[in-house]
Design an enzyme around this catalytic site. Sequence first.
Site, PDB file in Angstrom:
ATOM      1  CD  GLU A  18      -2.763   1.105   2.526  1.00  0.00           C
ATOM      2  OE1 GLU A  18      -3.365   2.162   2.820  1.00  0.00           O
ATOM      3  OE2 GLU A  18      -2.817   0.075   3.212  1.00  0.00           O
TER       4      GLU A  18
ATOM      5  CG  ASP B  96      -2.797   9.673   7.031  1.00  0.00           C
ATOM      6  OD1 ASP B  96      -3.417   8.607   6.842  1.00  0.00           O
ATOM      7  OD2 ASP B  96      -2.354  10.381   6.109  1.00  0.00           O
TER       8      ASP B  96
END
Length: 257
Positions: A49, A60
């Site tokens: 990924e 995030d």
Amino acid sequence: MKPLTKQLKEKQEANETIFVPYIMAGAQGLDQLANEIQLLTEAGASAIELGIPFSDPVADGPIIQEAGLNALNHGVTLKKIIQQLKQIETSTPLVIMTYFNPIFNYGLDSFVTDLGETNVLGLIIPDLPYEHQDLLTPLLKNSDIALIPLVALTTPKERIPELVKAGEGFIYAVAVNGVTGTGRNYQESLDEHLAYIQSVSDKPVLAGFGVSSKEHVVRFRKSCAGVIVGSKIVQLLSEGKQKEVRSFIEAAVSNSF
């Protein structure tokens, strides 16, 4: 069936642990991207990924945010990443994780067309709701690129079968409420949640967010097909600990923890 779905289903049916490491593309400079992909491939990654740096990430945690800022400081953009990927040959399927804004700015048609010249076989777009996926799915219909769904802990149980049926590649099961990061404590009900998703999905279910130890891998393999590991990999690479990255992945995919 998309190529990524086929490849990962074969691993699942062979009872192999599916391990997808996440890296922030360009965090160490785009000139290192090919070396990082090669390292992860040699270690046995099932797919890789690739995070796309973005100024306003919503999913995030601090480690990946810092890596994204490093990439932005290196002048890394989605277009530069894709141009670099066109030059990289790898046997490992690549999956891009990006927010919708960079794709929109790139141009949806151009984005899908250019990805066709790379080994990118999957897309994860956390801020693209299921109800709005038709902005992109018609363009992906005749491509090899899978649009990978995310299923959260808060996703209503009756909605999960609909999400997994429409998805391709694998099902990304978000294992925490919140952002990415290491050192997470998981809810006791998580294993039942993962097992339910896998029971209604004909694609592999992978647990992600906070997966950072051998104990996590062993635990999640009891209820789903594998794991996605981001912050731990990003941290080790930022510290120059490639050997630790390799040994962690090798042990996970060989079930030797």
